[in-house]
Design a protein around this motif. Structure first.
Motif, PDB file in Angstrom:
ATOM      1  N   SER A  86       0.376  -0.935  -3.248  1.00  0.00           N
ATOM      2  CA  SER A  86       0.569  -1.151  -1.817  1.00  0.00           C
ATOM      3  C   SER A  86       1.594  -2.243  -1.534  1.00  0.00           C
ATOM      4  CB  SER A  86      -0.762  -1.496  -1.147  1.00  0.00           C
ATOM      5  OG  SER A  86      -1.318  -2.670  -1.724  1.00  0.00           O
ATOM      6  N   ALA A  87       1.674  -3.268  -2.391  1.00  0.00           N
ATOM      7  CA  ALA A  87       2.642  -4.347  -2.168  1.00  0.00           C
ATOM      8  C   ALA A  87       4.069  -3.803  -2.255  1.00  0.00           C
ATOM      9  CB  ALA A  87       2.431  -5.462  -3.191  1.00  0.00           C
ATOM     10  N   HIS A  88       4.302  -2.915  -3.194  1.00  0.00           N
ATOM     11  CA  HIS A  88       5.629  -2.306  -3.327  1.00  0.00           C
ATOM     12  C   HIS A  88       5.955  -1.465  -2.097  1.00  0.00           C
ATOM     13  CE1 HIS A  88       9.048  -0.197  -4.869  1.00  0.00           C
ATOM     14  NE2 HIS A  88       8.405   0.941  -5.017  1.00  0.00           N
ATOM     15  N   ASP A  90       4.736  -1.793   0.917  1.00  0.00           N
ATOM     16  CA  ASP A  90       4.940  -2.688   2.055  1.00  0.00           C
ATOM     17  C   ASP A  90       6.339  -3.299   2.035  1.00  0.00           C
ATOM     18  OD1 ASP A  90       2.372  -2.126   2.806  1.00  0.00           O
ATOM     19  OD2 ASP A  90       1.507  -3.995   2.033  1.00  0.00           O
TER      20      ASP A  90
END
Length: 905
Positions: A86-88, A90
């Motif tokens: 999810s960080a990627h 985002d």
């Protein structure tokens, strides 16, 4: 400002309306049905061209959304749908600002019936200016988070899909099963090429090591699947060569260089089984594929990338500017090495580093691959190296400069190079090893065994002051060779390859469980006393000394043991092994390495394995008149109880205990009944009651040959009784809450029953072998396994000293049993000579078969040649064990193939 779409989109779903296009867990979808879903999704996306980000998954809804967006002219940006990434996602959202995000909700997987797939419209129109030819934006580096995207046109996608279909001869009869994610250009090319050719796809998220994957393959009648190099490592470890897949026509490989010998193995297998093995070469910048190796040349030209795809062409740019053009200069120097340059309709429009770049047209006309290559004498092209700072590792294109920048942003000085499909990272102090190794795995999405971290005194530079990356690669090779030499054979030093992947593969191989995952344990996978010897020996080679509780530790936890073990350096120039599982340079960080220590310590084997081998030798040697040392069989019972508590009664979830007990009982009963029954039929020496394991209840009080297998009867009936007891949930919960107290209670009951039945302490005649009067030996081993504290071990030792003496009326015999039990209690591992390790392993693993068969081997030799009788009895048991396990493995594979065939429509 919204821009109306006047751009002709791209329709990839080109099969006949009545033909099947997609298969999912929910059923089939024809091209006609797919057409209806695409039209409905186009209406949802609207007429205004917008940037659509899609969370990828091998499921219906992401595929429908992708096809609908292409047809409507909406540029697509695929991202990894894994929640852990999810960080990627985002970061990409923040940087490139998509207008629509298509994703799965939290309550259901993408594509599931009634699931939560949704379109999140972040605005009504678009704030981007989108070039009319722009069809797709693809990440160049998988999960590294590179801000640079590849701009692909409709022509790029279509031309590459058609070219792939051309050289693979795809048609309506072809059906691929998905093995790669949609956000990966290789995985998406499988979808594109099959749909544009009128073929079909079986959508699945399962791994190739999951047995259910192959059931789905068979049920769908799939004809092909794709893999990256790691896929084929897993396939070989999972016994792919034993699978019968009559519908399989093609296997394709890309995503990195496959070892030439492995290429040959799969090519030979394909030749034998009737499928083509097609090695391919490509980059995201070329949409997907640039070259392929014709299947007929897969063996003879293994290691090359083959020839350009239809419509494409290569040339090699030498450093001096001279060129070798495959199309026009066939007589040029075939050994010239230079940068490989590709031309074709699938070459990207260019890169996009910011949203403003979406409006640009084509900025390049050819692709400089960054690979150094040569054209061989047979016309095939071969990659020989890299001339820039990108590396292809496990199918991911890694920007090594960006790797260094990411670590620098976190305050870590790191140098990154690559060799042999591994990311090599260098730091300036040992204290950074663990942090960098763990962080690399999370940053780049690589298996941890593909990352090596080393400490050096300083980063080397060339004479002109530039970073000397070649020196780092040479240094890593030196460390790898030294570590390999240190870890040859069974050692208890450090770990080089003790990663979750290697341990999972070990369990998959030795336990016959290709579905093993990093969260599984030996006990949870059904490991038992028959398989633990080989597994424990192999783990000892990887991890060194094992803790007593290793059977219940997960694969991840076992791999974590490497983090607390270090090895002795072998010389001033040879590294030791870091806690991160990576070789650590010793030139500055570890001055002790200069002392020249190179001694290899004796391997330390688990005491239960050593006791099994010793006990079976005592049994056979005593029976064969080589020496007189009775007591080995009763010691084996105690070891069996110890292992039973560790494996069958491990704290596994659900009804795993009952299943484990029944399975282990069957593993004793089946070979024993076959052997005893066959010997009985041939010689008449055994009654049917012996082969059926009921002699204990019918054999009478006098010793006869029917009593020879009392030991096996005791084990089998104990397992059956425990399976019945632990099938009661209340009993199962009670034992889990109070394991030591429960085991003590069982021992107390067993000893009390023994005393009451014997009318005292001592046993005579067959009383020494009856189940009801020897089960206390199994219970004693159970209590030993549950003793976790010093005081508990002291108590168990006292119980052994109290319960064994007097039973046989033979102090020497009783001493053997007591000594073995005390070793179990206090000495978890025992050092042995390295040369004895394979012998001990074979005897321990084959102990049941040696006991089973030696009755027919030693009698003709015991009087004249007792030593020969003993050795031959042991050898025959080992051979029968090996033969039986081989037949069972083959039979299991045959049964799985028949079951799959029976389930096929």
């Amino acid at each position: 400002m919204p821009i109306r779409s006047d751009v002709a989109g791209l329709a990839l779903a080109r099969g006949r309306v009545e033909h099947v296009a997609l298969l999912t867990d929910e059923g089939e979808l024809t091209f006609g049905g797919l057409r209806d879903r695409i039209d409905a999704r186009r209406l949802e996306l609207g007429a205004t061209r917008r940037l659509v980000m899609i969370e990828g998954a091998n499921a219906l809804e992401p595929v429908v959304t992708y096809l609908a967006a292409l047809e409507a002219g909406h540029p697509v940006l695929f991202v990894d749908g894994d929640p852990q990434r999810s960080a990627h996602r985002d970061a990409l959202v923040q940087r490139f600002d998509p207008d629509v995000i298509a994703s799965a909700g939290d309550e259901a997987d993408a594509g599931a019936a009634g699931g939560a797939w949704r379109l999140d419209e972040r605005r009504l129109g678009t704030r981007h200016t989108l070039h009319p030819e722009l069809a797709m934006l693809a990440s160049t580096s998988g999960s590294t988070g590179s801000p640079k995207l590849v701009r692909l046109s409709h022509e790029n996608l279509l031309s590459n899909a058609v070219a792939i279909g051309d050289y693979l001869n795809l048609g309506t009869a072809d059906r691929a099963i998905t093995t790669l994610p949609l956000h990966y250009c290789y995985g998406l090319s499988v979808v594109n090429s099959h749909l544009v050719s009128g073929g079909s796809l079986r959508l699945t998220e399962r791994s190739v090591v999951d047995g259910e994957f192959w059931n789905e393959f068979a049920e769908a009648g799939a004809t092909s699947f794709a893999g990256v190099p790691y896929t084929f490592e897993m396939l070989e470890a999972a016994g792919f060569a034993e699978r019968e897949l009559p519908t399989l026509r093609t296997i394709t490989q890309a995503g990195g260089r496959l070892d030439p010998e492995r290429t040959r193995r799969f090519a030979r297998l394909g030749r034998e089984r009737g499928f083509d093995f097609v090695v391919m070469y490509g980059q995201t910048e070329a949409t997907a594929r640039m070259a392929y190796l014709p299947p007929a040349l897969a063996e003879s030209a293994a290691g090359s990338i083959g020839v350009p795809i239809p419509g494409g062409r290569f040339r090699i740019d030498m450093p001096a500017g001279a060129t070798t053009d495959a199309a026009t200069d066939a007589q040029s120097d075939s050994e010239a090495v230079g940068e490989l340059v590709y031309q074709g309709p699938n070459v990207m429009m260019g890169y996009a580093e910011e949203p403003a770049d979406f409006a640009m047209g084509r900025t390049i006309s050819e692709l400089r691959t960054g690979d150094l290559a040569r054209r061989r004498g047979d016309g095939m092209y071969e990659i020989v190296g890299r001339n820039n700072r990108f590396a292809k590792i496990f199918g991911l294109r890694i920007d090594l400069d960006r790797v260094e920048r990411l670590f620098a942003d976190e305050g870590l000085a790191v140098r990154a190079v690559s060799a042999d499909e591994q990311l090599l990272l260098f730091v300036l102090a040992d204290r950074f090893l663990h942090r960098v190794h763990a962080r690399a795995g999370s940053l780049f999405g690589l298996p941890l065994h593909a990352v090596r971290v080393h400490a050096v005194a300083e980063f080397p530079r060339t004479s002109n002051g530039k970073p000397d990356n070649a020196a780092l690669v040479r240094h890593a090779e030196l460390l790898a060779h030294a570590a390999s030499a240190t870890n040859t054979g069974a050692t208890d030093t450090g770990v080089v390859d003790a990663t979750p992947d290697t341990i999972r593969s070990l369990f998959a191989e030795l336990l016959g469980r290709p579905d093993a995952s990093p969260d599984d344990s030996f006990a949870g996978l059904g490991g038992d006393s028959l398989s633990y010897v080989e597994v424990s020996l192999r783990l000892e080679q990887l991890l060194g000394a094992l803790p007593r509780q290793w059977p219940t530790m997960s694969v991840r936890e076992l791999a974590g043991l490497a983090a607390v073990q270090t090895s002795e350096p072998v010389s001033a120039d040879a590294p030791d092994v870091s806690a991160a599982g990576a070789p650590v340079a010793s030139s500055t960080a570890r001055p002790a390495a200069r002392s020249g220590r190179g001694r290899r310590r004796m391997p330390r084997l688990e005491t239960p394995a050593l006791l099994r081998s010793i006990a079976i030798v005592l049994v056979v040697g005593t029976h064969a008149n080589l020496f007189t040392a009775p007591g080995g069989a009763h010691l084996l019972l105690a070891v069996a109880g110890y292992n039973l508590a560790r494996f069958q009664l491990a704290d596994v979830p659900g009804r795993g205990r009952v299943r484990g007990l029944l399975k282990s009982g069957a593993q004793v009963v089946v070979p024993a009944a076959l052997w005893i029954g066959a010997v009985g039929l041939i010689t008449g020496g055994y009654a049917a009651t012996t082969a059926l394991f009921v002699n204990n209840f019918t054999g009478g009080a006098r010793w006869s040959d029917q009593w020879q297998f009392w030991f096996l009867e005791a084990i089998v009936w104990s397992m059956l009784a425990l399976a019945a007891v632990f099938a009661v949930p209340q009993v199962d919960r009670l034992e889990r809450r109070h394991p030591f107290a429960f085991a003590l209670g069982v021992l107390a009951l067993a000893v009390a029953a023994r005393v009451l039945l014997l009318g005292g302490v001592g046993a005579e005649g067959t009383e020494r072998y009856a189940i009801e009067t020897v089960v206390w030996c199994i219970a004693l081993g159970w209590v030993v396994a549950r003793a976790a504290t010093v005081w508990q071990r002291i108590l168990v030792s006292a119980l052994a000293l109290a319960s064994v003496p007097g039973f046989f009326g033979d102090p020497a015999r009783e001493a053997i049993v007591v000594a073995g039990v005390l070793l179990l209690v206090w000495v978890p591992r025992i050092p042995v000579a390295r040369m004895l390790v394979p012998v001990i392993g074979a005897l321990a693993g084959a102990s049941m078969f040696i006991y089973l068969t030696h009755w027919q081997v030693y009698p003709p030799l015991e009087n004249e040649f007792p030593a020969l009788a003993t050795v031959l009895s042991l050898a025959v048991g080992v051979v029968v064990w090996k033969g039986y396990t081989f037949v069972v493995a083959r039979g299991g594979a045959w049964f799985r193939r028949r079951r799959a065939a029976a389930r096929r429509p």
